[in-house]
Design a protein around this motif. Structure first.
Motif, PDB file in Angstrom:
ATOM      1  N   LYS A 187       0.832  -1.201   0.000  1.00 57.23           N
ATOM      2  CA  LYS A 187       0.000   0.000   0.000  1.00 57.23           C
ATOM      3  C   LYS A 187       0.871   1.256   0.000  1.00 57.23           C
ATOM      4  O   LYS A 187       1.905   1.307   0.663  1.00 57.23           O
ATOM      5  N   ILE A 188       0.439   2.262  -0.758  1.00 57.80           N
ATOM      6  CA  ILE A 188       1.121   3.551  -0.769  1.00 57.80           C
ATOM      7  C   ILE A 188       0.075   4.661  -0.655  1.00 57.80           C
ATOM      8  O   ILE A 188      -1.105   4.443  -0.893  1.00 57.80           O
ATOM      9  N   THR A 189       0.527   5.838  -0.298  1.00 62.33           N
ATOM     10  CA  THR A 189      -0.394   6.976  -0.198  1.00 62.33           C
ATOM     11  C   THR A 189      -0.669   7.553  -1.582  1.00 62.33           C
ATOM     12  O   THR A 189       0.129   7.409  -2.505  1.00 62.33           O
ATOM     13  N   SER A 190      -1.804   8.225  -1.711  1.00 57.72           N
ATOM     14  CA  SER A 190      -2.169   8.849  -2.979  1.00 57.72           C
ATOM     15  C   SER A 190      -1.447  10.180  -3.153  1.00 57.72           C
ATOM     16  O   SER A 190      -1.061  10.823  -2.181  1.00 57.72           O
ATOM     17  N   SER A 191      -1.289  10.586  -4.397  1.00 57.35           N
ATOM     18  CA  SER A 191      -0.657  11.875  -4.681  1.00 57.35           C
ATOM     19  C   SER A 191      -1.666  13.004  -4.492  1.00 57.35           C
ATOM     20  O   SER A 191      -2.859  12.783  -4.303  1.00 57.35           O
ATOM     21  N   ARG A 192      -1.179  14.230  -4.598  1.00 57.21           N
ATOM     22  CA  ARG A 192      -2.029  15.410  -4.418  1.00 57.21           C
ATOM     23  C   ARG A 192      -2.857  15.728  -5.660  1.00 57.21           C
ATOM     24  O   ARG A 192      -3.776  16.554  -5.603  1.00 57.21           O
ATOM     25  N   TYR A 193      -2.554  15.095  -6.784  1.00 57.14           N
ATOM     26  CA  TYR A 193      -3.016  15.542  -8.095  1.00 57.14           C
ATOM     27  C   TYR A 193      -4.543  15.574  -8.226  1.00 57.14           C
ATOM     28  O   TYR A 193      -5.132  16.632  -8.485  1.00 57.14           O
ATOM     29  N   ALA A 194      -5.200  14.424  -8.083  1.00 58.06           N
ATOM     30  CA  ALA A 194      -6.654  14.376  -8.285  1.00 58.06           C
ATOM     31  C   ALA A 194      -7.382  15.254  -7.271  1.00 58.06           C
ATOM     32  O   ALA A 194      -8.310  15.989  -7.619  1.00 58.06           O
ATOM     33  N   LYS A 195      -6.954  15.197  -6.012  1.00 60.15           N
ATOM     34  CA  LYS A 195      -7.577  16.038  -4.993  1.00 60.15           C
ATOM     35  C   LYS A 195      -7.401  17.517  -5.325  1.00 60.15           C
ATOM     36  O   LYS A 195      -8.289  18.332  -5.082  1.00 60.15           O
ATOM     37  N   GLN A 217      -5.489  24.990 -13.476  1.00 55.76           N
ATOM     38  CA  GLN A 217      -5.274  24.300 -12.196  1.00 55.76           C
ATOM     39  C   GLN A 217      -4.403  23.052 -12.401  1.00 55.76           C
ATOM     40  O   GLN A 217      -3.509  22.772 -11.599  1.00 55.76           O
ATOM     41  N   GLU A 218      -4.682  22.331 -13.485  1.00 50.75           N
ATOM     42  CA  GLU A 218      -3.923  21.113 -13.775  1.00 50.75           C
ATOM     43  C   GLU A 218      -2.470  21.445 -14.074  1.00 50.75           C
ATOM     44  O   GLU A 218      -1.552  20.769 -13.583  1.00 50.75           O
ATOM     45  N   ALA A 219      -2.233  22.483 -14.852  1.00 56.29           N
ATOM     46  CA  ALA A 219      -0.870  22.877 -15.192  1.00 56.29           C
ATOM     47  C   ALA A 219      -0.090  23.298 -13.944  1.00 56.29           C
ATOM     48  O   ALA A 219       1.099  22.991 -13.805  1.00 56.29           O
ATOM     49  N   GLU A 220      -0.767  23.985 -13.039  1.00 58.91           N
ATOM     50  CA  GLU A 220      -0.111  24.401 -11.791  1.00 58.91           C
ATOM     51  C   GLU A 220       0.338  23.193 -10.976  1.00 58.91           C
ATOM     52  O   GLU A 220       1.445  23.168 -10.418  1.00 58.91           O
ATOM     53  N   LEU A 221      -0.492  22.159 -10.913  1.00 59.00           N
ATOM     54  CA  LEU A 221      -0.132  20.944 -10.184  1.00 59.00           C
ATOM     55  C   LEU A 221       1.055  20.237 -10.826  1.00 59.00           C
ATOM     56  O   LEU A 221       1.922  19.687 -10.138  1.00 59.00           O
ATOM     57  N   VAL A 222       1.105  20.248 -12.144  1.00 55.28           N
ATOM     58  CA  VAL A 222       2.172  19.556 -12.868  1.00 55.28           C
ATOM     59  C   VAL A 222       3.490  20.326 -12.827  1.00 55.28           C
ATOM     60  O   VAL A 222       4.565  19.732 -12.732  1.00 55.28           O
ATOM     61  N   MET A 223       3.430  21.638 -12.854  1.00 56.43           N
ATOM     62  CA  MET A 223       4.635  22.462 -12.972  1.00 56.43           C
ATOM     63  C   MET A 223       5.176  22.965 -11.633  1.00 56.43           C
ATOM     64  O   MET A 223       6.283  23.508 -11.584  1.00 56.43           O
ATOM     65  N   HIS A 270       1.433  11.081 -11.237  1.00 49.91           N
ATOM     66  CA  HIS A 270       0.899  12.377 -11.661  1.00 49.91           C
ATOM     67  C   HIS A 270       1.520  13.542 -10.887  1.00 49.91           C
ATOM     68  O   HIS A 270       0.942  14.633 -10.874  1.00 49.91           O
ATOM     69  N   SER A 271       2.643  13.331 -10.252  1.00 50.87           N
ATOM     70  CA  SER A 271       3.195  14.382  -9.396  1.00 50.87           C
ATOM     71  C   SER A 271       3.822  15.507 -10.208  1.00 50.87           C
ATOM     72  O   SER A 271       4.009  15.419 -11.430  1.00 50.87           O
ATOM     73  N   GLY A 272       4.167  16.600  -9.478  1.00 51.85           N
ATOM     74  CA  GLY A 272       4.757  17.758 -10.100  1.00 51.85           C
ATOM     75  C   GLY A 272       6.270  17.670 -10.171  1.00 51.85           C
ATOM     76  O   GLY A 272       6.847  16.573 -10.201  1.00 51.85           O
TER      77      GLY A 272
END
Length: 257
Positions: A143-151, A234-240, A249-251
């Motif tokens: 098990k691992i924790t989820s990333s911040r991306y979808a949230k 918003q998506e670009a901000e998370l990625v960059m 999906h992390s930045g």
């Protein structure tokens, strides 16, 4: 080098997204020590995509009995992933046992069911395939924790209907599109068998973001281009932006900053 076929598939995805995956993320992703995290998080992403589609069907499109059948379909996958129960080899034989009955009061219920059930089937099949790849590389599931991306995307969803559903579908489109963009970026850089697997996923999933957008526009009572533009930013901000938790999906990795 991507083939002309794959370049043609990925071009609309690249045009839809506001930015490309940064090179610093790719450099981290191709390190041998990153492979386990990459595959683990990819596995979780496939399940979450299926869960999200199932939620949309249950919340907006079907009766209670059909909703319960969906829950039972996904339960063995969730038991394995979250509770580490069951044999993952048995997941390949599972299928949806009941036809979905659309709510008579919803004019878009059948379209939502048709698109989302197909998506669930594909995502669960890919979940199983990722487990096969992990086994081939001697990676034991943990098990691992989820990333911040979808949230980070979903926190901007509006709270009234049908705007909430429209926003959830647009978020789904961006998540699917970013996944495909990263499949294409990673495929030439990873071990050949994984690269070939990611190309096969790209062929299968390249249309998913368009399905989400088509549903969103059909359901909305207004043009959705402004909401697409909002979530693109918003998506670009998370990625960059800098991200201290490397995931699929992390930045930008902290080490690169």
């Amino acid at each position: 080098m991507l083939s002309a076929e794959i370049q043609q598939l990925i071009y609309p995805v690249q045009q839809f997204l506001c930015c490309a995956t940064p090179d610093s993320w790719l450099k981290q992703a191709v390190k041998p020590e990153s492979l386990s995290v990459l595959l683990h998080d990819h596995l979780i992403c496939e399940l979450k995509a299926a869960q999200s589609a199932m939620y949309l069907i249950r919340r907006y499109a079907v009766d209670e009995q059909s909703g319960e059948a969906l829950l039972q379909w996904l339960k063995p996958y969730e038991d394995f992933t979250y509770r580490q129960q069951g044999d993952w080899h048995e997941l390949a034989a599972l299928s949806l046992k009941k036809s979905m009955l659309p709510k008579a009061s919803s004019q878009y219920a059948q379209d939502l069911i048709d698109k989302m059930v197909l998506l669930i089937k594909e995502e669960l099949h890919h979940f199983y395939q990722v487990l096969e790849v992990m086994q081939q590389h001697g990676i034991v599931y943990q098990k691992i924790t989820s990333s911040r991306y979808a949230k980070g995307l979903l926190r901007h969803v509006r709270t009234f209907e049908p705007a909430a559903l429209v926003d959830k579908l647009i978020c789904g489109a961006f998540i699917e599109a970013r996944s495909c963009e990263r499949f294409a970026k990673l495929a030439p850089l990873l071990p050949p068998r994984i690269g070939e697997f990611y190309i096969s996923l790209l062929r299968s999933e390249a249309r998913h973001y368009q399905d989400y957008l088509a549903l969103a526009q059909d359901i909305a009572d207004e043009n959705i281009q402004s909401r697409i533009g909002f979530f693109a930013q918003q998506e670009a901000e998370l990625v960059m932006s800098v991200d201290d938790d490397f995931k699929f999906h992390s930045g930008v990795p902290v080490a690169a900053n």
